[in-house]
Design an enzyme around this catalytic site. Structure first.
Site, short mmCIF file in Angstrom:
data_model
loop_
_atom_site.label_atom_id
_atom_site.label_comp_id
_atom_site.label_asym_id
_atom_site.label_seq_id
_atom_site.Cartn_x
_atom_site.Cartn_y
_atom_site.Cartn_z
N SER A 99 0.83 -1.20 0.00
CA SER A 99 0.00 0.00 0.00
C SER A 99 0.87 1.26 0.00
O SER A 99 1.63 1.48 -0.94
CB SER A 99 -0.96 -0.04 1.20
OG SER A 99 -1.94 0.97 1.10
N ASP A 195 -9.99 -4.60 -4.68
CA ASP A 195 -9.43 -3.58 -3.78
C ASP A 195 -10.29 -2.32 -3.84
O ASP A 195 -10.33 -1.64 -4.87
CB ASP A 195 -7.99 -3.26 -4.21
CG ASP A 195 -7.24 -2.40 -3.20
OD1 ASP A 195 -7.89 -1.65 -2.45
OD2 ASP A 195 -5.99 -2.48 -3.18
N HIS A 225 -7.84 -5.18 -0.52
CA HIS A 225 -6.64 -4.37 -0.28
C HIS A 225 -5.66 -5.04 0.68
O HIS A 225 -4.45 -4.83 0.57
CB HIS A 225 -7.05 -3.00 0.27
CG HIS A 225 -5.91 -2.02 0.37
ND1 HIS A 225 -5.25 -1.56 -0.75
CD2 HIS A 225 -5.32 -1.43 1.44
CE1 HIS A 225 -4.28 -0.73 -0.36
NE2 HIS A 225 -4.31 -0.63 0.95
#
Length: 245
Positions: A99, A195, A225
């Protein structure tokens, strides 16, 4: 208990390091996450079975490191990552960025390519301060941010968090998708089509924008995610093995 590294800026960074052969693997976590997450621990176990050097750490304001989250920004966490790589690793490293950690990894690759042997990103979120946070604010929120210095926004994870004016402005100083991004080493971008935090199209943008001879994007249907199911974790390990070659 983790060890701690004191940075020149006076930040105390918690880390856990295991010895092994190189190139080592450095895990770069996401926004408001820490080094005890599922992916970090899974990769440490994997590295130990491989006899591979491995490092995980907490950015300042995260986990067991000093500081508060609200005081931090992308540039601070980039400095943190640079210090741990400089001080705690030897030679080129494989960066695994999750991320926000994917953004940090791309910044490291751009600023210190001689220390990067390869890159694996997981649901990478480069430029999210501009393309998600700022772009997603109403005019009223933007005015409040500029006038008061912060706004509060809901989070799917740990309740609402404060976004400061400095956080947005610092992010603008570290954007990677608006200027050349050479990546002269193996790069593997992993992203789930399910996601809802960072859309998979962001991975496509990185693929199209970056320059390099060995860059691949893998999309996993319906993966979210967190990208932490057993199948996703196995894919991360297999991808890492491929980059290590």
């Amino acid at each position: 208990m983790p060890d701690h590294l004191l940075t020149p800026e006076g930040r105390s960074l918690a880390y856990n390091r295991i010895p092994g052969r190189g190139p080592g693997v450095v895990f770069l976590g996401g926004l408001r996450s820490d080094m005890t997450g599922t992916k970090a621990l899974y990769l440490q176990d994997w590295a130990e079975t491989q006899g591979r050097a491995f490092l995980r750490f907490d950015y300042s304001g995260h986990g067991q490191s000093s500081g508060t989250f609200e005081e931090g920004a992308i540039g601070d966490w980039l400095e943190d990552a640079r210090h741990v790589i400089d001080r705690l690793t030897e030679g080129p490293q494989i960066l695994v960025g999750s991320s926000m950690g994917g953004w940090i990894a791309l910044l490291l690759a751009r600023s210190m390519p001689e220390r990067v042997a390869g890159l694996v990103t997981i649901a990478a979120a480069p430029d999210f301060t501009e393309d998600d946070m700022w772009a997603g604010m109403s005019d009223a929120e933007r005015e409040l941010l500029l006038a008061r210095g912060y706004v509060e926004q809901p989070s799917d994870y740990d309740g609402p968090y404060r976004i400061s004016r400095r956080f947005i402005e610092d992010g603008r100083d570290h954007l990677v998708l608006r200027s050349p991004l050479p990546l002269p080493f193996p790069v593997r971008l992993l992203h789930g089509t399910g996601d809802e935090t960072v859309p998979w199209e962001r991975g496509m943008r990185v693929l199209e924008h970056a320059s390099g001879e060995d860059i691949r994007l893998t999309l996993v249907k319906d993966a979210d995610h967190r990208f932490s199911t057993p199948a996703c974790l196995d894919l991360i390990a297999a991808t890492l093995g491929e980059v290590l070659g």
